[in-house]
Design a protein around this motif. Structure first.
Motif, PDB file in Angstrom:
ATOM      1  N   PHE A 161      66.295  42.824  56.904  1.00 49.11           N
ATOM      2  CA  PHE A 161      66.982  43.909  55.984  1.00 49.11           C
ATOM      3  C   PHE A 161      66.695  45.159  56.745  1.00 49.11           C
ATOM      4  O   PHE A 161      65.378  45.233  57.244  1.00 49.11           O
ATOM      5  CB  PHE A 161      66.395  43.894  54.604  1.00 49.11           C
ATOM      6  N   SER A 162      67.682  45.982  57.185  1.00 46.26           N
ATOM      7  CA  SER A 162      67.484  47.130  57.790  1.00 46.26           C
ATOM      8  C   SER A 162      68.085  48.256  57.125  1.00 46.26           C
ATOM      9  O   SER A 162      69.018  48.081  56.553  1.00 46.26           O
ATOM     10  CB  SER A 162      67.946  47.060  59.249  1.00 46.26           C
ATOM     11  N   LEU A 163      67.555  49.414  57.382  1.00 46.60           N
ATOM     12  CA  LEU A 163      67.988  50.776  56.693  1.00 46.60           C
ATOM     13  C   LEU A 163      67.674  51.779  57.781  1.00 46.60           C
ATOM     14  O   LEU A 163      66.474  51.710  58.351  1.00 46.60           O
ATOM     15  CB  LEU A 163      67.117  51.112  55.540  1.00 46.60           C
ATOM     16  N   GLU A 164      68.704  52.411  58.104  1.00 43.66           N
ATOM     17  CA  GLU A 164      68.497  53.683  58.934  1.00 43.66           C
ATOM     18  C   GLU A 164      69.113  54.910  58.628  1.00 43.66           C
ATOM     19  O   GLU A 164      70.208  54.979  57.733  1.00 43.66           O
ATOM     20  CB  GLU A 164      69.048  53.083  60.501  1.00 43.66           C
ATOM     21  N   ALA A 165      68.624  56.061  59.132  1.00 42.54           N
ATOM     22  CA  ALA A 165      69.186  57.166  59.075  1.00 42.54           C
ATOM     23  C   ALA A 165      70.329  57.416  60.097  1.00 42.54           C
ATOM     24  O   ALA A 165      69.694  57.481  61.399  1.00 42.54           O
ATOM     25  CB  ALA A 165      68.361  58.416  58.954  1.00 42.54           C
ATOM     26  N   THR A 166      71.490  57.886  59.904  1.00 42.25           N
ATOM     27  CA  THR A 166      72.563  57.848  61.145  1.00 42.25           C
ATOM     28  C   THR A 166      72.185  59.367  61.798  1.00 42.25           C
ATOM     29  O   THR A 166      72.177  60.154  61.052  1.00 42.25           O
ATOM     30  CB  THR A 166      73.877  57.578  60.498  1.00 42.25           C
ATOM     31  N   LYS A 167      72.661  59.243  63.239  1.00 43.74           N
ATOM     32  CA  LYS A 167      72.423  60.254  63.994  1.00 43.74           C
ATOM     33  C   LYS A 167      73.579  61.470  63.310  1.00 43.74           C
ATOM     34  O   LYS A 167      74.718  60.841  63.144  1.00 43.74           O
ATOM     35  CB  LYS A 167      72.705  60.093  65.450  1.00 43.74           C
ATOM     36  N   SER A 181      71.832  47.078  56.240  1.00 41.99           N
ATOM     37  CA  SER A 181      72.222  45.892  56.553  1.00 41.99           C
ATOM     38  C   SER A 181      71.455  44.809  56.070  1.00 41.99           C
ATOM     39  O   SER A 181      70.184  44.993  56.108  1.00 41.99           O
ATOM     40  CB  SER A 181      72.705  45.609  58.055  1.00 41.99           C
ATOM     41  N   TYR A 182      71.947  43.592  55.775  1.00 41.72           N
ATOM     42  CA  TYR A 182      71.192  42.313  55.144  1.00 41.72           C
ATOM     43  C   TYR A 182      71.521  41.053  55.814  1.00 41.72           C
ATOM     44  O   TYR A 182      72.906  40.827  56.032  1.00 41.72           O
ATOM     45  CB  TYR A 182      71.321  42.103  53.504  1.00 41.72           C
ATOM     46  N   GLU A 183      70.708  40.621  56.657  1.00 42.86           N
ATOM     47  CA  GLU A 183      70.768  39.394  57.462  1.00 42.86           C
ATOM     48  C   GLU A 183      71.784  39.375  58.507  1.00 42.86           C
ATOM     49  O   GLU A 183      72.726  38.685  58.685  1.00 42.86           O
ATOM     50  CB  GLU A 183      71.322  38.014  56.614  1.00 42.86           C
ATOM     51  N   GLU A 186      76.468  44.189  57.633  1.00 42.48           N
ATOM     52  CA  GLU A 186      76.348  45.576  56.902  1.00 42.48           C
ATOM     53  C   GLU A 186      76.703  45.488  55.535  1.00 42.48           C
ATOM     54  O   GLU A 186      77.481  45.175  55.032  1.00 42.48           O
ATOM     55  CB  GLU A 186      77.220  46.731  57.826  1.00 42.48           C
ATOM     56  N   ILE A 187      75.871  46.505  54.776  1.00 37.07           N
ATOM     57  CA  ILE A 187      76.081  46.513  53.080  1.00 37.07           C
ATOM     58  C   ILE A 187      76.812  47.725  52.976  1.00 37.07           C
ATOM     59  O   ILE A 187      76.712  48.817  53.221  1.00 37.07           O
ATOM     60  CB  ILE A 187      74.899  46.599  52.556  1.00 37.07           C
ATOM     61  N   SER A 188      77.942  47.223  52.070  1.00 35.90           N
ATOM     62  CA  SER A 188      78.725  48.299  51.547  1.00 35.90           C
ATOM     63  C   SER A 188      78.257  48.783  50.153  1.00 35.90           C
ATOM     64  O   SER A 188      78.419  48.303  48.934  1.00 35.90           O
ATOM     65  CB  SER A 188      80.168  47.846  51.379  1.00 35.90           C
ATOM     66  N   LEU A 189      77.478  49.896  49.803  1.00 36.84           N
ATOM     67  CA  LEU A 189      76.964  50.369  48.801  1.00 36.84           C
ATOM     68  C   LEU A 189      77.771  51.743  48.316  1.00 36.84           C
ATOM     69  O   LEU A 189      77.846  52.588  48.915  1.00 36.84           O
ATOM     70  CB  LEU A 189      75.539  50.815  49.193  1.00 36.84           C
TER      71      LEU A 189
END
Length: 348
Positions: A161-167, A181-183, A186-189
């Motif tokens: 799983f990854s989580l980021e702050a977009t530029k 994103s998971y595996e 991208e996750i749509s939350l």
């Protein structure tokens, strides 16, 4: 006779007051959610904890500032309230550039290097890496750095799983700067406070804790991670002389971890501070105690588990066979005095 009537009336009034109070208590308890600790080696095993009336829900409705949490290693086995965003003065936090508060309650800074990755936590079945962004103004011999993204590897099948702050060139409070994103997908939350996403495999649960830019990531029986995206403000830039460019506000993460279990050999920039044998090298009395370890904890990428000190083995070794650390993780705020939380003393 009149005296007897007064006594009788007083008795009934008192009885009615008691019944009313009892009814109110029952209603409050019925409105509060409960959870039971199922961590076998915790002092609260199989004990039910009821949320306080100040925060009756684990997932409160829109606009609530606090949520109910349980800590299976809390010695009094009672649910408590906590803010729904990272507490940058609490244990397990990583904020600013970046300023950590370890599991031992001690504040330290770990600068790392810009555009590189470091293991914040490396345990048998959990690895948490961070990507650092930053800049180095002319005449400075060290990068200013911030945590831009987190990469998690966990579970028996090494889920990712990854989580980021977009530029962003300019910070916009009405724009969501989170990407999840998971595996690899991208996750749509959906936008909106308390919006949730849960994968069908049950390994991960994500909940927004405000309309945008804040989430709580839950890995059942492993960890909870509160995340908030913030920019480097003009005020920060003036105070610290970052000299950030006009085309980048250096959006970054404020993070706070709460672990359900850790092994005695846990490693990582932050993870090692939970070990019972850890001696924090942060120098007392120093305004910004910097702790090294870049070479020990550098990883090749955000989702790479290998580093010189990493201990992750993909969950192939069951923690049920290992005596876990006793984790007292009550929220610590060292701004209010020398003693905070349950049995925790803040140290400089």
């Amino acid at each position: 006779m009149k005296g007897d009537l007064k006594c009788i009336n007083g008795f009934y009034v008192g009885l009615m007051v008691m019944l009313y109070a009892f009814t109110v208590i029952i209603q409050l308890e019925a409105a509060s959610e409960t959870k039971t600790c199922f961590v076998r080696k915790s002092p609260c095993f199989l004990k039910k904890q009821t949320c306080p009336k100040q925060c009756p829900s684990f997932s409160p409705p829109n606009g609530s500032s606090k949520a109910c949490v349980i800590d299976c290693f809390n010695p009094i086995c009672k649910a408590t309230c906590r803010n729904r965003k990272p507490n940058c003065n609490g244990k397990g936090s990583a904020c600013l550039d970046p300023r950590f508060i370890g599991g031992d309650g001690i504040v330290f800074y770990f600068h790392g290097k810009r555009d590189e990755h470091f293991a914040l936590v490396s345990d048998i079945d959990l690895q948490v890496n961070a990507r650092f962004i930053g800049l180095r103004p002319s005449g400075r011999n060290r990068d200013f750095t911030w945590i831009q993204s987190l990469g998690l590897i966990f579970g028996p099948d090494s889920k990712t799983f990854s989580l980021e702050a977009t530029k962003a060139a300019k910070w916009d409070h009405q724009v969501d700067h989170l990407r999840l994103s998971y595996e690899g997908k991208e996750i749509s939350l959906p936008i909106g406070d308390s919006s949730v996403w849960t994968h069908q495999d049950g390994y991960i649960h994500i909940e927004r804790t405000s309309d945008i830019n804040s989430v709580l990531v839950t890995l059942p029986e492993l960890a909870e991670i509160w995340v908030n995206v913030v920019p480097v403000t003009k005020e920060d830039d003036m105070i610290h002389k970052y000299k950030t460019p006009e085309n980048d506000c250096f959006a970054h993460l404020e993070v706070q971890f709460r672990f359900s279990r850790l092994s005695p050999n846990v490693e990582g920039v932050l993870g090692r501070t939970y070990r019972e044998d850890f001696q924090n090298p942060a120098k007392p009395g120093v305004a910004m105690p910097v702790v090294g370890g870049e070479d020990k904890y550098r990883t090749a990428s955000l989702l790479e588990t290998s580093c010189n000190a990493c201990v992750y083995v993909g969950g192939s070794t069951s923690l049920d066979k290992i005596e876990p650390l006793l984790l007292n993780q009550s929220t610590v705020d060292c701004t209010g005095g020398s003693s905070s939380g349950i049995g925790i003393v803040c140290r400089k």
